[in-house]
Scaffold this motif. Structure first.
Motif: not given
Ligand SMILES: [Zn+2]
Length: 359
Positions: A81-90, A126-128
Motif C-alpha cells: 500500500a502507498i498512500s499520498g498525504s498533505c500531512k493535515h491528517e487527523m 502520527r504513527h505512534r
C-alpha cells in the motif's frame, strides 16, 4: 506489517489501468472527481488544486509486510500500500488507514497459515498516536497460548491489541536516540546528576582519548553517521568507576555515566553482538528495560524525552511477545531479533532508488 513515510515529488500522474489521477492527498482527495474520462476532469482537478480544496501529496505512507523466517528469500519486505498525504491528517484517519491495511493483510495471509504479529514504525509521531489505540486496547487474554509464557514476567506490560497484536519501533532508529540525548545542548540528568557534553568530554579524555577524537564523537558533521554514533555510545559504555582519590564531583558524575553506559551497553549488545543466543539477547533487553525504567522514574524528561521512553519500551516488549508467539506457533522454528523493525522497508526504498538511477 511495516510503516514508513517517504517524501514524494509534488505532481499529478495518470494511472492507466484504473484511469485514476494520482498524486493528490488522501485527506482531501474525495472533494474532487479523480477518475479521468476527458480533459474536463483534469481541468477540474487543476482548478481544485489552485483553490486549495485538494492538495498535492507531499509525503506517502508506505506499508509493507515481511515474514519472520530464517529464509532470506522469504523475509524480503513486500510493499502492498502507498498512500499520498498533505500531512493535515487527523490521528483518527491515520488509525483507519492502519486498521484497513492490517485487516487486508490478515485476510490475504490466512490461506498461507500466517498471522499478523506486530505493526512497526520508525517513530513517526502520527504513527505512534494511531498505534496507541490499536495495540494498547486491553490486557492479554488469559485464553491466549502466549499468556502462560508472558504473564509470570515481573513488571511486564501485557497490554495489546486484538489477538495479541503489538507495536514495534525500529531498533536502528531507537539506537540513534541515546546519541541525540548526549548531544543535547541543554544537557540531561542521570540519577539526579546533571551531565553536559563538556562533562562527557572530560571523562572520556581521562581514559586517554584525544581531545580531537572526543570532539569528533560529540559534534559529528553528519548526525546520521552510524559508526560515530556507535563509537560514542561504546566509549561511554566502556567507562570504569572513578578512583577513590578523584574529587567527589568527578566520582558522582562518573557513577551516573557508568549507569548510563550500562544502559547503552545492554541495548547495543542485544542487537549488535552476533555471537549471542536469543536467551542472552533477551537478558540484555530486559536489563536495558529495567535500567531505563529506573532512570526515567528519577528524572523523567530530564533523562530522555517521553517519546523515546515509550518507543524503546514498546520495542523491547514486542520482542518478548514475538518470541512467545513463535514458541507457541512454531516450536521448532528459528527467530532472529534483527528482523524486527522497519529496516526491510528501507532496503526496498534503496532498491527502488537504485533501479531508478540505473534506468
Ligand atoms: Zn490535503
Amino acid at each position: 506489517m511495516l510503516l514508513d513515510e517517504l517524501k514524494v515529488q509534488e505532481r499529478l500522474r495518470l494511472d492507466p489501468p484504473t484511469d485514476y489521477i494520482l498524486g493528490v492527498c488522501r485527506e482531501h482527495g474525495e472533494n474532487c472527481t479523480l477518475v479521468f474520462k476527458s480533459i474536463m476532469q483534469a481541468d477540474a482537478v487543476a482548478d481544485c488544486l489552485r483553490r486549495k480544496i485538494i492538495h498535492f501529496a507531499t509525503e506517502a505512507t508506505v506499508i509493507g509486510a515481511s515474514i519472520l523466517t530464517a529464509n532470506p528469500s522469504e523475509y524480503t519486505t513486500k510493499l502492498f500500500a502507498i498512500s499520498g498525504s498533505c500531512k493535515h491528517e487527523m490521528v483518527e484517519n491515520q488509525e483507519h488507514l492502519i486498521r484497513d491495511a492490517s485487516e487486508a493483510l490478515i485476510k490475504s495471509q490466512k490461506k498461507f497459515n500466517r498471522c499478523l504479529y506486530y505493526i512497526a514504525s520508525d517513530g513517526d509521531s502520527r504513527h505512534r498516536r494511531a498505534l496507541i489505540s490499536i495495540v494498547l486496547q486491553h490486557d492479554l487474554d488469559a485464553c491466549q497460548k502466549i499468556y502462560t509464557i508472558l504473564q509470570p514476567l515481573n513488571l511486564f506490560d501485557l497490554k495489546c491489541g486484538h489477538n495479541g497484536l503489538t507495536a514495534d519501533f525500529d531498533w536502528t532508529h531507537i539506537l540513534k536516540h541515546p546519541r541525540n540525548t548526549v548531544l543535547r545542548l541543554t544537557g540531561f540528568y542521570v540519577s539526579g546528576t546533571y551531565i553536559t557534553a563538556a562533562v562527557i568530554k572530560s571523562h572520556l579524555m581521562s581514559t586517554g582519548m584525544s581531545s580531537l577524537t572526543v570532539d569528533t564523537l560529540l559534534a559529528p558533521n553528519d548526525k546520521q553517521d552510524v559508526v560515530l554514533m556507535l563509537r560514542l555510545l561504546y566509549a561511554i559504555a566502556s567507562l570504569t568507576p572513578a578512583a577513590p582519590s578523584d574529587p567527589p564531583l568527578v566520582q558522582s558524575s562518573r557513577h551516573s555515566l557508568c549507569l548510563l553506559g550500562q544502559f547503552y551497553w545492554h541495548l547495543l549488545n542485544a542487537y549488535l553482538d552476533i555471537s549471542l543466543s536469543l536467551h542472552q539477547q533477551l537478558m540484555h533487553l530486559s536489563a536495558a528495560a529495567h535500567l531505563m525504567l529506573t532512570l526515567y522514574n528519577l528524572d523523567k524528561g530530564g533523562f530522555i524525552p517521553v517519546q523515546t521512553y515509550f518507543d524503546t519500551m514498546r520495542m523491547i516488549k514486542n520482542a518478548y511477545f514475538c518470541i512467545a508467539k513463535v514458541q507457541c506457533d512454531n516450536p521448532e522454528g528459528f527467530f532472529y531479533l534483527i528482523l524486527l523493525g522497519t529496516d526491510g522497508l528501507e532496503k526496498v526504498f534503496d532498491h527502488c532508488i537504485e533501479d531508478f538511477i540505473s534506468t
